[in-house]
Structures are given as C-alpha cells and as structure tokens.
Scaffold this active site. Structure first.
Site, PDB file in Angstrom:
ATOM      1  N   TYR A 143       0.846  -1.196   0.000  1.00 49.79           N
ATOM      2  CA  TYR A 143       0.000   0.000   0.000  1.00 49.79           C
ATOM      3  C   TYR A 143       0.875   1.236   0.000  1.00 49.79           C
ATOM      4  CZ  TYR A 143      -3.564   3.414   1.173  1.00 49.79           C
ATOM      5  OH  TYR A 143      -4.406   4.497   1.145  1.00 49.79           O
ATOM      6  N   ASP A 235       9.238   2.472   0.830  1.00 47.26           N
ATOM      7  CA  ASP A 235       8.122   3.160   1.459  1.00 47.26           C
ATOM      8  C   ASP A 235       8.139   2.796   2.946  1.00 47.26           C
ATOM      9  OD1 ASP A 235       5.736   4.043   2.470  1.00 47.26           O
ATOM     10  OD2 ASP A 235       4.504   3.303   0.826  1.00 47.26           O
ATOM     11  N   LYS A 264       3.522   9.096   9.337  1.00 52.56           N
ATOM     12  CA  LYS A 264       3.301   8.586  10.685  1.00 52.56           C
ATOM     13  C   LYS A 264       4.139   9.308  11.741  1.00 52.56           C
ATOM     14  CE  LYS A 264       0.765   5.211   8.797  1.00 52.56           C
ATOM     15  NZ  LYS A 264      -0.675   5.088   8.887  1.00 52.56           N
TER      16      LYS A 264
END
Length: 424
Positions: A143, A235, A264
């Site tokens: 993702y 990522d 995050k």
C-alpha cells in the site's frame, strides 16, 4: 456495553459524510464504528465512556501513546501559540530535517509534505523525472497511499486500476509483482528494463498482515535496480522509526535505497509525509530542479515541532527498548495461545508491530495472496467484535497492522492476552 452515543453520531455522520466517515477503513467496523472522545496513555475512551486498550495507535503514528511526555507537549504548544503558519520557512523544519539526515542511512536531503500519500506520489514523480522513464514496479498487496500510480491490481502482464476514476492508461505504467518473488521481478526487468523508473516497495508489507521479506530479497532488489539504472524506493511510511529504531527498517535490513518515503511518526501524530534520499536525486525537486512539488502546509511548524520532539524524546529515553519489549511479550504470549488453541493461525510482526493472521496452515505468509487466503471474514465479523467486547481495540480488519506505544504497560499486555484466549 452501551453504544448509544456512537450510534447517534454515526447516524448524523451518514447525512453529511460519504459512508459516514472520512477514511474508508473506519467504516469496516459493523454495524457502525465507535467514536473516540479522547486518548489516555495506551487506551482510548469512546463517546459512551467505554475504555479500550488501543493497539491501533492512529494506525501507527503514536509512538509515545496518547499522553505525550511534558517536553514533547511543551514543544508543540509553544509552536502552536506562536501562530498557525506563515507561508515562509521556519527554523524548526531545518532542525527536523537535520535530525532525519543524521539518523537514516539513505537520507542526504529531505522534502516534507503533508501525508504518506503525498510522499509516495511525489517520490514516483521524482523517480520518473530523474530517470526519464515511465514504469514503476510495485508489490501486490503493498500500500502506497491513495494515488493513481499505485491503486493498481492484477499482475505485470495485465495491470488494471483498483479504483474507479483511474484511467486504464495510468495503470499500464505500473507493474505489480508478488512480494518475495525474485523471478517475477527478473521477468519485468527483462521485458521493460529500459523504461522502469523505480521499484517501489515496503521493507515489510505492513498494510497486508505484516509479511517479512525473505533473506536476500531486498539485496536482490538493490542489485537489479542498480544493474538497470532504476531507482529503489523504500516506502517506510509504516516501518519508519518503528522497525530498526531511529535508523528505520533499512538499517535493520542493511539495504540502502535511493529514496525513502516517510509519514506517521515523523510528524508525531500530526499530518505529515516526507521524501528523503540521495542529494543528487532530491535536488531535482523544484526550485532546484524541474520536478514540480509544492504545498502550502508543507513543513508546518506545529507538525515539525511534534515530529522533532517525538524523535528526540525517543532518542534520549528508553522508548524503543520499552515498545520492542512489549512487542516481544505480546508475540511470545500470542504464539503460546495460538499453538494451544489455533495452531493453523500465525503470529506475525517485529519490534513494535504485531498481528495474528488467521492462516489456514500455520505457515507464515510470504506474499499478499497468502494473507488474502486467510480467514479474513472470521477475523472481521467474529473475532474483532469479541475482542472489542473485552475492551481491546484492534485494527479494523485482517490486513491492517497493530502497534505498541510508550504508553502501554505490562498490565495491558496481560489483559490483552487473556482477551485473545477468550476470543480464539
């Protein structure tokens, strides 16, 4: 368990928000999600006063938990009191950039943005601009945010959009391959090597049940991208500053990518994203290069303060020892429970990430297809609700990761393990 207020709030939300939510995963909970009123350490309290041990932690960014240590809170409040934002550079964004450059192996320069999606979108554009090539290799089940270049399913021979609103012509430039499948990667490079701008991968599949790389997989990606003049992009929106501590997952695996995307924790729970990497590549962003990238809220001073204070606190205290120890205790306890009650299931995770995957054969998943073949409906429709009834808040489906924070305690671990025993 009384849920009257959450039900009423969801009823109101359905009238003004599509699906009653602002992010699709929140509506996975049936028949409706509970609405959180506030956080407390490693817990959340909902609109009806119900308290839950929170292993979701905002889907990852809350490394320190819901109660921020005093110096972190003070640093955020100071920046907020000085003004919302200015449309000009501030010292705090330089401070955070210097911190990340010092600690993350791949990062010589960095560009801050506002979300993980914006980070990966900009990284793909940068890779294409730097190499002059069009195609991106991604892992099935990986993702990389809500962006056109990676909302693609199928395989490298028949890629297709995974969302309405994305032209097929976009998907044709994306080449999905299974995670941990070196042969598939070789095939796409043999066929498209001259037009592959980058391989974009998570070091660990963190949004699809936590799938670890097999030994040598990332080293193989590093070698084949260098051989073909393509870039390797990690990522680390999920793994960054969780796996491998301040050096991120790339330091844990000993593989240095050309570019790294962040989100995050780098914003301490505030909206953020970033793209870091080799200076000669990052310099291709405007204004020093010709790859356009900009954002009014990029480098927002309050977000920069939250990220810097969070990471400095983690560096100067026992944060990583604590969260990784809690993670070890959870995984060890869960392995004992699973071995006794559900030997066909698998305990996955590392450092402060954990998950029980409802596999059917007790074998750790090697790719996204293995996770997809697990008992996903049982996990969501039966197990999740049983854990919630016992006051334990887990990620909303089989695929999302779960996270430990500095606010969690040994008591939280014991209560959670007892809940797993009951629910399994």
């Amino acid at each position: 368990m009384n849920e009257d207020n959450s039900r009423e709030l969801y009823d109101r939300a359905l009238s003004v928000l599509p699906g009653g939510v602002n992010s699709a995963v929140r509506a996975v909970i049936e028949p409706y999600p509970f609405f959180v009123q506030k956080g407390d350490g490693g817990h959340v309290i909902d609109a009806d006063g119900n308290r839950y041990i929170d292993w979701v932690m905002g889907l990852g960014p809350l490394l320190l938990g819901h109660d921020l240590p005093e110096p972190v809170q003070a640093g955020i409040q100071q920046k907020a009191s000085e003004g919302p934002m200015y449309g000009t550079p501030t010292e705090i964004e330089v401070d955070l950039a210097e911190f990340v450059v010092r600690h993350v192996p791949s990062v010589e320069k960095i560009r801050f943005v506002n979300s993980g999606t914006e980070a990966t979108t900009s990284a793909v554009r940068l890779a294409r601009g730097y190499t002059g090539r069009n195609k991106i290799v991604v892992n099935q089940g990986g993702y990389h945010g809500a962006q056109e270049s990676t909302l693609v399913e199928g395989d490298h021979e028949n890629p297709r959009p995974s969302s309405a609103g994305i032209p097929q012509a976009f998907a044709e430039h994306t080449l999905p391959v299974p995670f941990n499948d070196e042969e598939s990667v070789r095939e796409v490079f043999e066929e498209h090597g001259d037009d592959i701008a980058a391989v974009l991968t998570e070091p660990i599949l963190g949004n699809y049940g936590i799938v670890q790389p097999e030994d040598g997989y990332h080293e193989f990606l590093r070698d084949i991208t260098e051989e073909h003049g393509s870039l390797l992009i990690f990522d680390e929106v999920i793994t960054g500053f969780r796996v491998g501590g301040l050096g991120c997952a790339q330091s844990e695996f000993g593989v240095t990518p050309d570019l790294t995307t962040f989100g995050k924790i780098i914003g301490g729970g505030f909206p953020v994203g970033a793209i870091g990497g080799r200076a000669e590549i990052i310099e291709n962003f405007t204004p020093s290069g010709d790859v356009f990238q900009a954002g009014t809220f990029s480098g927002h001073p309050v977000t920069m303060a939250a990220g810097l204070e969070t990471l400095q606190f983690a560096a100067e205290n026992d944060v990583y020892d604590h969260v990784n120890d809690i993670g070890d205790r959870l995984r060890e306890g869960l392995e004992e429970i699973v071995a006794d009650q559900a030997p066909e299931y698998t305990v996955a995770g590392t450092d402060s990430m954990f998950k029980v995957i409802f596999t059917r054969d007790g074998e750790a998943p090697k790719n996204a297809a293995d996770v997809k073949n697990a008992e996903t409906d049982r996990w969501r429709r039966i197990f999740w609700g049983q854990m919630k009834e016992q006051g334990v808040f887990l990620s909303q489906n089989q695929f999302e990761c779960q996270f430990v924070s500095y606010g969690h305690t040994e008591e939280d671990v014991e209560r959670t393990l007892e809940a797993y025993k009951e629910a399994l």
